[in-house]
Design a protein around this motif. Structure first.
Motif, PDB file in Angstrom:
ATOM      1  N   TYR A  79       0.861  -1.182   0.000  1.00 47.88           N
ATOM      2  CA  TYR A  79       0.000   0.000   0.000  1.00 47.88           C
ATOM      3  C   TYR A  79       0.900   1.235   0.000  1.00 47.88           C
ATOM      4  CZ  TYR A  79      -4.945   1.015   0.156  1.00 47.88           C
ATOM      5  OH  TYR A  79      -6.217   1.349  -0.214  1.00 47.88           O
ATOM      6  N   PRO A  80       0.643   2.218  -0.884  1.00 53.52           N
ATOM      7  CA  PRO A  80       1.470   3.431  -0.893  1.00 53.52           C
ATOM      8  C   PRO A  80       1.428   4.122   0.475  1.00 53.52           C
ATOM      9  CG  PRO A  80       0.108   3.322  -2.861  1.00 53.52           C
ATOM     10  CD  PRO A  80      -0.363   2.231  -1.937  1.00 53.52           C
ATOM     11  N   LEU A  81       2.582   4.434   0.995  1.00 54.74           N
ATOM     12  CA  LEU A  81       2.720   4.943   2.355  1.00 54.74           C
ATOM     13  C   LEU A  81       1.899   6.205   2.606  1.00 54.74           C
ATOM     14  CD1 LEU A  81       4.110   4.430   5.030  1.00 54.74           C
ATOM     15  CD2 LEU A  81       6.130   5.584   4.128  1.00 54.74           C
ATOM     16  N   ALA A 121      -1.833   5.283   2.648  1.00 53.81           N
ATOM     17  CA  ALA A 121      -2.143   4.471   3.828  1.00 53.81           C
ATOM     18  C   ALA A 121      -2.168   5.318   5.096  1.00 53.81           C
ATOM     19  CB  ALA A 121      -1.134   3.335   3.966  1.00 53.81           C
ATOM     20  N   ALA A 122      -1.249   6.269   5.196  1.00 58.84           N
ATOM     21  CA  ALA A 122      -1.203   7.138   6.374  1.00 58.84           C
ATOM     22  C   ALA A 122      -2.474   7.978   6.479  1.00 58.84           C
ATOM     23  CB  ALA A 122       0.038   8.027   6.308  1.00 58.84           C
ATOM     24  N   ASP A 141      10.657   3.476  10.377  1.00 57.95           N
ATOM     25  CA  ASP A 141      11.756   4.223   9.773  1.00 57.95           C
ATOM     26  C   ASP A 141      11.361   5.687   9.555  1.00 57.95           C
ATOM     27  OD1 ASP A 141      10.113   4.210   7.491  1.00 57.95           O
ATOM     28  OD2 ASP A 141      11.231   2.598   6.539  1.00 57.95           O
ATOM     29  N   ALA A 142      12.366   6.507   9.191  1.00 57.72           N
ATOM     30  CA  ALA A 142      12.151   7.943   9.026  1.00 57.72           C
ATOM     31  C   ALA A 142      11.162   8.249   7.909  1.00 57.72           C
ATOM     32  CB  ALA A 142      13.490   8.638   8.761  1.00 57.72           C
ATOM     33  N   LYS A 143      11.198   7.489   6.823  1.00 54.50           N
ATOM     34  CA  LYS A 143      10.287   7.714   5.693  1.00 54.50           C
ATOM     35  C   LYS A 143       8.833   7.524   6.135  1.00 54.50           C
ATOM     36  CE  LYS A 143       9.256   6.029   1.050  1.00 54.50           C
ATOM     37  NZ  LYS A 143       9.551   5.019   0.033  1.00 54.50           N
ATOM     38  N   SER A 144       8.569   6.467   6.892  1.00 56.87           N
ATOM     39  CA  SER A 144       7.211   6.209   7.375  1.00 56.87           C
ATOM     40  C   SER A 144       6.762   7.290   8.349  1.00 56.87           C
ATOM     41  CB  SER A 144       7.136   4.836   8.044  1.00 56.87           C
ATOM     42  OG  SER A 144       7.460   3.819   7.132  1.00 56.87           O
ATOM     43  N   GLU A 159       3.517  12.051   9.598  1.00 59.06           N
ATOM     44  CA  GLU A 159       3.487  13.437  10.080  1.00 59.06           C
ATOM     45  C   GLU A 159       2.773  14.337   9.081  1.00 59.06           C
ATOM     46  OE1 GLU A 159       7.469  13.542  12.920  1.00 59.06           O
ATOM     47  OE2 GLU A 159       7.686  14.005  10.770  1.00 59.06           O
ATOM     48  N   ALA A 160       3.060  14.173   7.793  1.00 58.34           N
ATOM     49  CA  ALA A 160       2.398  14.965   6.763  1.00 58.34           C
ATOM     50  C   ALA A 160       0.898  14.689   6.744  1.00 58.34           C
ATOM     51  CB  ALA A 160       3.024  14.695   5.390  1.00 58.34           C
ATOM     52  N   ALA A 161       0.530  13.411   6.820  1.00 56.88           N
ATOM     53  CA  ALA A 161      -0.885  13.042   6.829  1.00 56.88           C
ATOM     54  C   ALA A 161      -1.569  13.561   8.087  1.00 56.88           C
ATOM     55  CB  ALA A 161      -1.033  11.525   6.716  1.00 56.88           C
ATOM     56  N   HIS A 162      -0.880  13.525   9.225  1.00 57.94           N
ATOM     57  CA  HIS A 162      -1.447  14.027  10.474  1.00 57.94           C
ATOM     58  C   HIS A 162      -1.784  15.503  10.336  1.00 57.94           C
ATOM     59  CE1 HIS A 162      -1.579  15.501  14.636  1.00 57.94           C
ATOM     60  NE2 HIS A 162      -1.964  14.281  14.957  1.00 57.94           N
ATOM     61  N   ASP A 163      -0.866  16.277   9.760  1.00 58.27           N
ATOM     62  CA  ASP A 163      -1.124  17.714   9.573  1.00 58.27           C
ATOM     63  C   ASP A 163      -2.331  17.932   8.663  1.00 58.27           C
ATOM     64  OD1 ASP A 163       1.017  18.247  11.189  1.00 58.27           O
ATOM     65  OD2 ASP A 163       2.379  18.804   9.544  1.00 58.27           O
ATOM     66  N   GLU A 164      -2.457  17.091   7.632  1.00 56.17           N
ATOM     67  CA  GLU A 164      -3.576  17.207   6.692  1.00 56.17           C
ATOM     68  C   GLU A 164      -4.903  16.825   7.354  1.00 56.17           C
ATOM     69  OE1 GLU A 164      -5.139  14.718   2.864  1.00 56.17           O
ATOM     70  OE2 GLU A 164      -2.996  15.179   2.900  1.00 56.17           O
ATOM     71  N   VAL A 165      -4.911  15.721   8.094  1.00 59.53           N
ATOM     72  CA  VAL A 165      -6.145  15.188   8.676  1.00 59.53           C
ATOM     73  C   VAL A 165      -6.589  15.948   9.910  1.00 59.53           C
ATOM     74  CG1 VAL A 165      -7.141  13.122   9.776  1.00 59.53           C
ATOM     75  CG2 VAL A 165      -5.771  12.886   7.686  1.00 59.53           C
ATOM     76  N   PHE A 166      -5.633  16.341  10.753  1.00 58.77           N
ATOM     77  CA  PHE A 166      -5.970  16.999  12.026  1.00 58.77           C
ATOM     78  C   PHE A 166      -5.727  18.496  11.994  1.00 58.77           C
ATOM     79  CE2 PHE A 166      -5.365  12.588  13.300  1.00 58.77           C
ATOM     80  CZ  PHE A 166      -6.449  12.372  14.127  1.00 58.77           C
ATOM     81  N   GLY A 167      -5.089  18.993  10.926  1.00 59.34           N
ATOM     82  CA  GLY A 167      -4.738  20.413  10.869  1.00 59.34           C
ATOM     83  C   GLY A 167      -3.389  20.628  11.513  1.00 59.34           C
ATOM     84  N   ALA A 168      -2.596  21.460  10.904  1.00 59.48           N
ATOM     85  CA  ALA A 168      -1.221  21.683  11.398  1.00 59.48           C
ATOM     86  C   ALA A 168      -1.221  22.448  12.703  1.00 59.48           C
ATOM     87  CB  ALA A 168      -0.415  22.423  10.354  1.00 59.48           C
TER      88      ALA A 168
END
Length: 173
Positions: free
Chosen positions: A127-129, A132-133, A156-159, A164-173
């Protein structure tokens, strides 16, 4: 509910329950599944065999979840869930989201307050990371649960960066 993101080893998390990105056989495998079975010891496999002999003779269906002991893990329980294999030809996002909803439902049945998730389906299930995030974080955000903390433990750092990027998108930065 608090959602936290950490880089680390899910088998070392001192939480009520860790979620295992299991295969449908429930009998161990590679990646997170193999690590949990190795570190948790034979008690986990023993309970998985009992589940296969009783409730899930054909294996645990994709998107469902079931709990066993945590064995020798710091966590009291392991919640096993089977993520979907990615397909560009078929939308399996609902099955992936179900892994998180069903794991939280099982956590509520156990009265677990702190639960740790891996990045389900992003290893051998391809699943594309980034996708999936977003699916994982939306499913957790929208779930009705008594869980106090959902911890995503990224290997790992990539995951971690993707979550982190998805969290900012879903929950707001």
């Amino acid at each position: 509910m608090r959602v936290t993101l950490v880089r680390g080893d899910i088998t070392e998390q001192d939480v009520d329950a860790v979620v295992n990105a299991a295969n449908s056989s429930l009998l161990g495998g590679g990646g997170v599944d193999g690590a949990i079975h190795r570190r948790g010891g034979p008690a986990i496999l023993q309970e998985c065999r009992l589940l296969r002999a009783s409730r899930y003779p054909g294996g645990l269906p994709t998107g469902q979840a079931v709990a066993t002991t945590g064995g020798e893990l710091p966590a009291r329980w392991v919640i096993h869930t089977v993520g979907p294999t990615y397909s560009a030809a078929a939308d399996r996002s609902g099955l992936l989201a179900s892994c998180f909803r069903e794991s939280l439902r099982v956590a509520d049945e156990l009265a677990a307050e702190v639960i740790a998730f891996p990045a389900i389906s992003t290893g051998v299930y391809r699943y594309p990371l980034d996708e999936a995030a977003r699916i994982a974080l939306r499913a957790v955000r929208d779930a009705e649960t008594d869980v106090v903390e959902v911890r995503f433990v990224l290997f790992d750092a990539k995951s971690l960066a993707a979550f982190e990027a998805a969290h900012d998108e879903v929950f707001g930065a």
